[in-house]
Scaffold this active site. Sequence first.
Site, PDB file in Angstrom:
ATOM      1  N   ARG A 177     -21.570   2.877 -14.860  1.00 25.29           N
ATOM      2  CA  ARG A 177     -20.117   3.025 -15.053  1.00 25.29           C
ATOM      3  C   ARG A 177     -19.629   4.446 -14.782  1.00 25.29           C
ATOM      4  O   ARG A 177     -18.737   4.953 -15.475  1.00 25.29           O
ATOM      5  CB  ARG A 177     -19.693   2.591 -16.462  1.00 25.29           C
ATOM      6  CG  ARG A 177     -20.054   1.188 -16.833  1.00 25.29           C
ATOM      7  CD  ARG A 177     -19.382   0.135 -15.946  1.00 25.29           C
ATOM      8  NE  ARG A 177     -19.987  -1.156 -16.193  1.00 25.29           N
ATOM      9  CZ  ARG A 177     -20.991  -1.643 -15.450  1.00 25.29           C
ATOM     10  NH1 ARG A 177     -21.472  -0.976 -14.423  1.00 25.29           N
ATOM     11  NH2 ARG A 177     -21.508  -2.810 -15.729  1.00 25.29           N
ATOM     12  N   SER A 227     -14.245  -4.595 -21.480  1.00 26.52           N
ATOM     13  CA  SER A 227     -15.112  -3.955 -22.482  1.00 26.52           C
ATOM     14  C   SER A 227     -14.620  -2.536 -22.732  1.00 26.52           C
ATOM     15  O   SER A 227     -14.529  -1.745 -21.798  1.00 26.52           O
ATOM     16  CB  SER A 227     -16.546  -3.878 -21.964  1.00 26.52           C
ATOM     17  OG  SER A 227     -17.038  -5.172 -21.783  1.00 26.52           O
ATOM     18  N   GLU A 297     -15.662   3.191 -22.346  1.00 26.03           N
ATOM     19  CA  GLU A 297     -15.749   2.901 -20.910  1.00 26.03           C
ATOM     20  C   GLU A 297     -14.341   3.057 -20.308  1.00 26.03           C
ATOM     21  O   GLU A 297     -14.171   3.561 -19.209  1.00 26.03           O
ATOM     22  CB  GLU A 297     -16.245   1.468 -20.722  1.00 26.03           C
ATOM     23  CG  GLU A 297     -16.320   1.040 -19.278  1.00 26.03           C
ATOM     24  CD  GLU A 297     -17.034  -0.307 -19.102  1.00 26.03           C
ATOM     25  OE1 GLU A 297     -18.085  -0.527 -19.727  1.00 26.03           O
ATOM     26  OE2 GLU A 297     -16.508  -1.127 -18.331  1.00 26.03           O
TER      27      GLU A 297
HETATM   28  C1  LIG Z   1     -10.725  -8.916 -18.551  1.00 31.54           C
HETATM   29  C2  LIG Z   1     -11.477  -7.752 -17.941  1.00 31.54           C
HETATM   30  C3  LIG Z   1     -12.799  -7.909 -17.570  1.00 31.54           C
HETATM   31  C4  LIG Z   1     -13.513  -6.834 -17.006  1.00 31.54           C
HETATM   32  N1  LIG Z   1     -14.817  -7.026 -16.664  1.00 31.54           N
HETATM   33  C5  LIG Z   1     -15.514  -5.989 -16.098  1.00 31.54           C
HETATM   34  C6  LIG Z   1     -16.881  -6.165 -15.708  1.00 31.54           C
HETATM   35  O1  LIG Z   1     -17.470  -7.226 -15.840  1.00 31.54           O
HETATM   36  N2  LIG Z   1     -17.534  -5.089 -15.181  1.00 31.54           N
HETATM   37  C7  LIG Z   1     -16.920  -3.884 -15.006  1.00 31.54           C
HETATM   38  O2  LIG Z   1     -17.557  -2.942 -14.498  1.00 31.54           O
HETATM   39  N3  LIG Z   1     -15.625  -3.699 -15.362  1.00 31.54           N
HETATM   40  C8  LIG Z   1     -14.918  -4.708 -15.901  1.00 31.54           C
HETATM   41  N4  LIG Z   1     -13.604  -4.528 -16.277  1.00 31.54           N
HETATM   42  C9  LIG Z   1     -12.989  -3.201 -16.096  1.00 31.54           C
HETATM   43  C10 LIG Z   1     -12.277  -3.011 -14.753  1.00 31.54           C
HETATM   44  O3  LIG Z   1     -11.881  -4.218 -14.156  1.00 31.54           O
HETATM   45  C11 LIG Z   1     -13.128  -2.210 -13.769  1.00 31.54           C
HETATM   46  O4  LIG Z   1     -13.449  -0.971 -14.328  1.00 31.54           O
HETATM   47  C12 LIG Z   1     -12.420  -1.976 -12.438  1.00 31.54           C
HETATM   48  O5  LIG Z   1     -13.363  -1.429 -11.545  1.00 31.54           O
HETATM   49  C13 LIG Z   1     -11.240  -1.026 -12.551  1.00 31.54           C
HETATM   50  O6  LIG Z   1     -10.513  -1.081 -11.332  1.00 31.54           O
HETATM   51  P1  LIG Z   1      -8.930  -0.851 -11.311  1.00 31.54           P
HETATM   52  O7  LIG Z   1      -8.489  -0.970  -9.894  1.00 31.54           O
HETATM   53  O8  LIG Z   1      -8.256  -1.747 -12.282  1.00 31.54           O
HETATM   54  O9  LIG Z   1      -8.846   0.655 -11.770  1.00 31.54           O
HETATM   55  P2  LIG Z   1      -7.775   1.336 -12.719  1.00 31.54           P
HETATM   56  O10 LIG Z   1      -7.920   0.823 -14.103  1.00 31.54           O
HETATM   57  O11 LIG Z   1      -6.424   1.262 -12.103  1.00 31.54           O
HETATM   58  O12 LIG Z   1      -8.291   2.832 -12.655  1.00 31.54           O
HETATM   59  C14 LIG Z   1      -9.538   3.181 -13.198  1.00 31.54           C
HETATM   60  C15 LIG Z   1      -9.877   4.601 -12.709  1.00 31.54           C
HETATM   61  O13 LIG Z   1     -10.126   4.556 -11.319  1.00 31.54           O
HETATM   62  C16 LIG Z   1      -9.309   5.506 -10.633  1.00 31.54           C
HETATM   63  N5  LIG Z   1      -8.988   4.944  -9.315  1.00 31.54           N
HETATM   64  C17 LIG Z   1      -8.434   3.734  -9.047  1.00 31.54           C
HETATM   65  N6  LIG Z   1      -8.331   3.558  -7.719  1.00 31.54           N
HETATM   66  C18 LIG Z   1      -8.835   4.678  -7.139  1.00 31.54           C
HETATM   67  C19 LIG Z   1      -9.007   5.106  -5.788  1.00 31.54           C
HETATM   68  N7  LIG Z   1      -8.609   4.352  -4.755  1.00 31.54           N
HETATM   69  N8  LIG Z   1      -9.541   6.317  -5.559  1.00 31.54           N
HETATM   70  C20 LIG Z   1      -9.931   7.111  -6.589  1.00 31.54           C
HETATM   71  N9  LIG Z   1      -9.793   6.770  -7.885  1.00 31.54           N
HETATM   72  C21 LIG Z   1      -9.258   5.562  -8.155  1.00 31.54           C
HETATM   73  C22 LIG Z   1      -8.087   5.666 -11.503  1.00 31.54           C
HETATM   74  O14 LIG Z   1      -7.468   6.929 -11.303  1.00 31.54           O
HETATM   75  C23 LIG Z   1      -8.704   5.559 -12.893  1.00 31.54           C
HETATM   76  O15 LIG Z   1      -9.188   6.804 -13.310  1.00 31.54           O
HETATM   77  C24 LIG Z   1     -12.874  -5.586 -16.824  1.00 31.54           C
HETATM   78  C25 LIG Z   1     -11.531  -5.437 -17.194  1.00 31.54           C
HETATM   79  C26 LIG Z   1     -10.831  -6.511 -17.736  1.00 31.54           C
HETATM   80  C27 LIG Z   1      -9.379  -6.327 -18.100  1.00 31.54           C
END
Ligand SMILES: Cc1cc2nc3c(=O)[nH]c(=O)nc-3n(C[C@H](O)[C@H](O)[C@H](O)COP(=O)(O)OP(=O)(O)OC[C@H]3O[C@@H](n4cnc5c(N)ncnc54)[C@H](O)[C@@H]3O)c2cc1C
Length: 306
Positions: A177, A227, A297
Amino acid sequence: MDRKTEIHNKLLKLVKSDNVKVDELLKDHLYTKLGGKADFFITPTSYEEVQNVVKLSNEDDIPFTLLGNGSNLIIKDGGIRGIVINLKYLNNISSDGHTVVAQSGARIIDASRYALEKHLSGLEFACGIPGTVGGALYMNAGAYGGEIKDVLDYAYVIDKSGKLVKRLASELDLDYRTSNIPDRGDIVVEATFNLKPANYEEIKAVMDDLTYKRESKQPLEYPSCGSVFKRPPGYFAGKLIQDSDLQGTNIGGAEVSKKHAGFIVNKDNASTTDYISLIEHVQKTVKEKFGVDLEREVRIIGEDKE
Ligand SMILES: Cc1cc2nc3c(=O)[nH]c(=O)nc-3n(C[C@H](O)[C@H](O)[C@H](O)COP(=O)(O)OP(=O)(O)OC[C@H]3O[C@@H](n4cnc5c(N)ncnc54)[C@H](O)[C@@H]3O)c2cc1C
């Protein structure tokens, strides 16, 4: 002219006017449905626009923040100063031989489904992760034994100076992560995944099984950030929270999920303050009961409400 109008006018010269919003409410863009306003919210449609915004940010000392699908973020009630960049229109997915190339605003779920259609195996683990490709690289997203590190070949990023640069997966320090993307201040714009040809039905069976597991165990009916805590070495965060009798505990509209102890859900119009207070309460209780530090996380960013 005040500074905000000045920045707005400059942004309008770099990004199409429909794609520049002022004082945008961020809760509408977040999975948790929490968070205040962004001074500027922009949705560029080309790498060049992103590069120009980075250069403007450097020249005029304007901070910027990347927002993907908002599924791993809590934004405070006071919102975010400066520019929020959302790459939802950079969402093309294509394939060449054994690779899938996805722009960073594409959903990783869509990249996973695309790979299935191309009979390519390796992205099944991501079929239920609700983030973008950029967000998934940023934190080396993973599930059910797979993670981005296993399949990423290389990425294109826009670096701090605004240059488009290729970074090999091995240069990103992908680990549980985490990655070095935040330390470098890179913006991910594209990722190339190296996959293996496989049978469609076999890939689909794995994805169906993971979807069933996710839907039966996670409280997907409520807004959340997934999580909340990382897995502490030697333990499971959810089990520690469950054994601390914290399930169902609430502060304001935020509640420790009764279905999955590792999730905190926005059950009833919670404020960010409620949500963060509940995270801290869980950390304190688990520390007192088991002596284990739960590391978050989910990222918390933005300003407190005045
Ligand atoms: C119901 C649910 C289930 C989930 N299950 C999992 C799972 O099984 N495994 C897991 O690992 N995660 C899980 N997550 C967490 C999440 O989906 C992941 O961490 C996902 O990768 C975040 O992506 P995002 O686009 O939503 O990022 P955001 O939440 O929008 O951003 C997260 C971080 O990434 C940065 N960021 C976003 N895009 C970019 C880019 N293009 N360049 C540089 N930085 C960037 C942002 O600035 C921020 O700091 C879950 C979340 C939910 C709500």
